[in-house]
Design a protein around this motif. Structure first.
Motif, PDB file in Angstrom:
ATOM      1  N   GLY A  13       0.804  -1.219   0.000  1.00 30.21           N
ATOM      2  CA  GLY A  13       0.000   0.000   0.000  1.00 30.21           C
ATOM      3  C   GLY A  13       0.834   1.264   0.000  1.00 30.21           C
ATOM      4  N   ASP A  14       0.647   2.103   0.965  1.00 30.89           N
ATOM      5  CA  ASP A  14       1.256   3.421   1.044  1.00 30.89           C
ATOM      6  C   ASP A  14       2.707   3.311   1.533  1.00 30.89           C
ATOM      7  OD1 ASP A  14       1.345   6.187   0.868  1.00 30.89           O
ATOM      8  OD2 ASP A  14       0.678   6.451   2.943  1.00 30.89           O
ATOM      9  N   VAL A  15       3.582   2.850   0.664  1.00 31.78           N
ATOM     10  CA  VAL A  15       4.991   2.649   0.990  1.00 31.78           C
ATOM     11  C   VAL A  15       5.822   3.499   0.034  1.00 31.78           C
ATOM     12  CG1 VAL A  15       6.844   0.930   1.027  1.00 31.78           C
ATOM     13  CG2 VAL A  15       4.583   0.327   1.849  1.00 31.78           C
ATOM     14  N   HIS A  16       6.796   4.243   0.592  1.00 24.19           N
ATOM     15  CA  HIS A  16       7.578   5.164  -0.230  1.00 24.19           C
ATOM     16  C   HIS A  16       9.076   4.934  -0.145  1.00 24.19           C
ATOM     17  CE1 HIS A  16       3.913   7.320  -1.030  1.00 24.19           C
ATOM     18  NE2 HIS A  16       3.659   7.335   0.273  1.00 24.19           N
ATOM     19  N   SER A  17       9.515   3.873   0.547  1.00 23.64           N
ATOM     20  CA  SER A  17      10.942   3.580   0.638  1.00 23.64           C
ATOM     21  C   SER A  17      11.129   2.101   0.961  1.00 23.64           C
ATOM     22  CB  SER A  17      11.598   4.431   1.734  1.00 23.64           C
ATOM     23  OG  SER A  17      11.179   3.999   3.010  1.00 23.64           O
ATOM     24  N   LEU A  18      12.365   1.636   0.771  1.00 23.00           N
ATOM     25  CA  LEU A  18      12.667   0.247   1.112  1.00 23.00           C
ATOM     26  C   LEU A  18      12.566   0.012   2.614  1.00 23.00           C
ATOM     27  CD1 LEU A  18      15.631  -0.450  -1.316  1.00 23.00           C
ATOM     28  CD2 LEU A  18      13.274  -1.254  -1.514  1.00 23.00           C
ATOM     29  N   LYS A  19      12.877   1.029   3.407  1.00 18.60           N
ATOM     30  CA  LYS A  19      12.749   0.909   4.857  1.00 18.60           C
ATOM     31  C   LYS A  19      11.284   0.716   5.263  1.00 18.60           C
ATOM     32  CE  LYS A  19      14.215   3.173   9.101  1.00 18.60           C
ATOM     33  NZ  LYS A  19      14.921   4.311   9.682  1.00 18.60           N
ATOM     34  N   GLU A  20      10.392   1.473   4.660  1.00 17.27           N
ATOM     35  CA  GLU A  20       8.955   1.298   4.930  1.00 17.27           C
ATOM     36  C   GLU A  20       8.490  -0.074   4.466  1.00 17.27           C
ATOM     37  OE1 GLU A  20       6.276   4.442   3.700  1.00 17.27           O
ATOM     38  OE2 GLU A  20       7.858   5.914   4.002  1.00 17.27           O
ATOM     39  N   LYS A  21       9.021  -0.524   3.318  1.00 17.78           N
ATOM     40  CA  LYS A  21       8.660  -1.845   2.812  1.00 17.78           C
ATOM     41  C   LYS A  21       9.015  -2.915   3.841  1.00 17.78           C
ATOM     42  CE  LYS A  21       9.837  -5.175  -0.789  1.00 17.78           C
ATOM     43  NZ  LYS A  21      10.606  -5.404  -2.004  1.00 17.78           N
ATOM     44  N   ARG A  22      10.225  -2.856   4.393  1.00 19.23           N
ATOM     45  CA  ARG A  22      10.644  -3.834   5.399  1.00 19.23           C
ATOM     46  C   ARG A  22       9.724  -3.809   6.613  1.00 19.23           C
ATOM     47  NH1 ARG A  22      15.660  -1.864   4.105  1.00 19.23           N
ATOM     48  NH2 ARG A  22      15.792  -0.674   6.045  1.00 19.23           N
ATOM     49  N   SER A  23       9.277  -2.604   6.986  1.00 14.92           N
ATOM     50  CA  SER A  23       8.407  -2.505   8.166  1.00 14.92           C
ATOM     51  C   SER A  23       7.028  -3.112   7.911  1.00 14.92           C
ATOM     52  CB  SER A  23       8.274  -1.051   8.621  1.00 14.92           C
ATOM     53  OG  SER A  23       7.492  -0.309   7.728  1.00 14.92           O
ATOM     54  N   VAL A  24       6.658  -3.284   6.667  1.00 12.37           N
ATOM     55  CA  VAL A  24       5.385  -3.944   6.327  1.00 12.37           C
ATOM     56  C   VAL A  24       5.591  -5.441   6.131  1.00 12.37           C
ATOM     57  CG1 VAL A  24       3.568  -4.109   4.572  1.00 12.37           C
ATOM     58  CG2 VAL A  24       4.388  -1.861   5.295  1.00 12.37           C
ATOM     59  N   VAL A  25       6.654  -5.813   5.414  1.00 14.20           N
ATOM     60  CA  VAL A  25       6.859  -7.212   5.034  1.00 14.20           C
ATOM     61  C   VAL A  25       7.337  -8.069   6.208  1.00 14.20           C
ATOM     62  CG1 VAL A  25       8.218  -8.753   3.549  1.00 14.20           C
ATOM     63  CG2 VAL A  25       7.235  -6.656   2.610  1.00 14.20           C
ATOM     64  N   ARG A  26       8.250  -7.577   7.016  1.00 16.07           N
ATOM     65  CA  ARG A  26       8.796  -8.392   8.114  1.00 16.07           C
ATOM     66  C   ARG A  26       7.738  -8.914   9.080  1.00 16.07           C
ATOM     67  NH1 ARG A  26      14.556  -5.729   9.874  1.00 16.07           N
ATOM     68  NH2 ARG A  26      15.719  -6.548   8.108  1.00 16.07           N
ATOM     69  N   GLY A  44      12.065 -12.121  -3.715  1.00 17.96           N
ATOM     70  CA  GLY A  44      12.282 -11.349  -4.939  1.00 17.96           C
ATOM     71  C   GLY A  44      11.777  -9.937  -4.802  1.00 17.96           C
ATOM     72  N   CYS A  45      12.072  -9.151  -5.811  1.00 20.38           N
ATOM     73  CA  CYS A  45      11.661  -7.734  -5.878  1.00 20.38           C
ATOM     74  C   CYS A  45      12.244  -6.921  -4.714  1.00 20.38           C
ATOM     75  CB  CYS A  45      10.151  -7.586  -5.905  1.00 20.38           C
ATOM     76  SG  CYS A  45       9.330  -8.411  -7.264  1.00 20.38           S
ATOM     77  N   GLN A  46      13.436  -7.289  -4.238  1.00 20.27           N
ATOM     78  CA  GLN A  46      14.008  -6.582  -3.104  1.00 20.27           C
ATOM     79  C   GLN A  46      14.340  -5.123  -3.409  1.00 20.27           C
ATOM     80  OE1 GLN A  46      15.200  -9.820  -3.638  1.00 20.27           O
ATOM     81  NE2 GLN A  46      15.002 -10.861  -1.690  1.00 20.27           N
ATOM     82  N   ASP A  47      14.566  -4.790  -4.662  1.00 25.03           N
ATOM     83  CA  ASP A  47      14.923  -3.412  -5.003  1.00 25.03           C
ATOM     84  C   ASP A  47      13.708  -2.543  -5.335  1.00 25.03           C
ATOM     85  OD1 ASP A  47      14.417  -4.882  -7.276  1.00 25.03           O
ATOM     86  OD2 ASP A  47      15.888  -3.825  -8.506  1.00 25.03           O
ATOM     87  N   GLN A  48      12.521  -3.117  -5.344  1.00 27.79           N
ATOM     88  CA  GLN A  48      11.298  -2.361  -5.612  1.00 27.79           C
ATOM     89  C   GLN A  48      10.559  -2.159  -4.297  1.00 27.79           C
ATOM     90  OE1 GLN A  48       9.048  -4.573  -8.457  1.00 27.79           O
ATOM     91  NE2 GLN A  48      10.636  -4.480 -10.013  1.00 27.79           N
ATOM     92  N   TYR A  49      10.232  -0.926  -3.976  1.00 29.02           N
ATOM     93  CA  TYR A  49       9.658  -0.689  -2.654  1.00 29.02           C
ATOM     94  C   TYR A  49       8.155  -0.927  -2.567  1.00 29.02           C
ATOM     95  CZ  TYR A  49       8.639   4.058  -4.388  1.00 29.02           C
ATOM     96  OH  TYR A  49       8.197   5.116  -5.115  1.00 29.02           O
ATOM     97  N   ARG A  50       7.445  -1.044  -3.682  1.00 33.87           N
ATOM     98  CA  ARG A  50       6.006  -1.304  -3.590  1.00 33.87           C
ATOM     99  C   ARG A  50       5.627  -2.731  -3.950  1.00 33.87           C
ATOM    100  NH1 ARG A  50       1.749   1.924  -5.708  1.00 33.87           N
ATOM    101  NH2 ARG A  50       0.651   0.830  -4.079  1.00 33.87           N
ATOM    102  N   ARG A  51       6.603  -3.556  -4.330  1.00 30.00           N
ATOM    103  CA  ARG A  51       6.324  -4.946  -4.686  1.00 30.00           C
ATOM    104  C   ARG A  51       7.154  -5.866  -3.819  1.00 30.00           C
ATOM    105  NH1 ARG A  51       4.669  -5.625 -10.237  1.00 30.00           N
ATOM    106  NH2 ARG A  51       4.553  -7.845  -9.873  1.00 30.00           N
TER     107      ARG A  51
END
Length: 97
Positions: A13-26, A44-51
């Motif tokens: 959803g509303d994710v704008h950085s890889l750090k935010e992505k980690r806080s959702v995925v972990r 996979g898709c570690q370099d994309q912050y919304r996927r």
């Protein structure tokens, strides 16, 4: 022995950085591992912050248990409000295949 895995391609959803992505995925990965006793990883898709590509694996004595757990895992991921499930690919193998 049965070996099964399922791969989820999810949009965050509303994710704008890889750090935010980690806080959702972990937390999702931790909950999957805790609740279903499966192996899980962001695969996979570690370099994309919304996927994210999330992989879940399981070894079971019989196919019925394997299918039951993988189906429950898919329902759990699909119900998460912070994730939009784009696709799920599931595979099952018998050890002597």
């Amino acid at each position: 022995m049965w070996i099964g895995w399922i791969e989820f391609d999810v949009l965050l959803g509303d994710v704008h950085s890889l750090k935010e992505k980690r806080s959702v995925v972990r937390p999702v990965l931790a909950e999957l591992k805790r609740r279903f006793d499966v192996s899980v990883a962001e695969a996979g898709c570690q370099d994309q912050y919304r996927r994210a590509l999330i992989g879940v694996g399981l070894v079971a004595a019989d196919r019925a248990h394997l299918v039951e757990v993988l189906t429950a895992v898919e329902r759990f991921v699909a119900a998460r409000p912070e994730l939009e499930l784009l696709s799920a690919r599931q595979r099952e193998l018998r050890s002597d295949d």
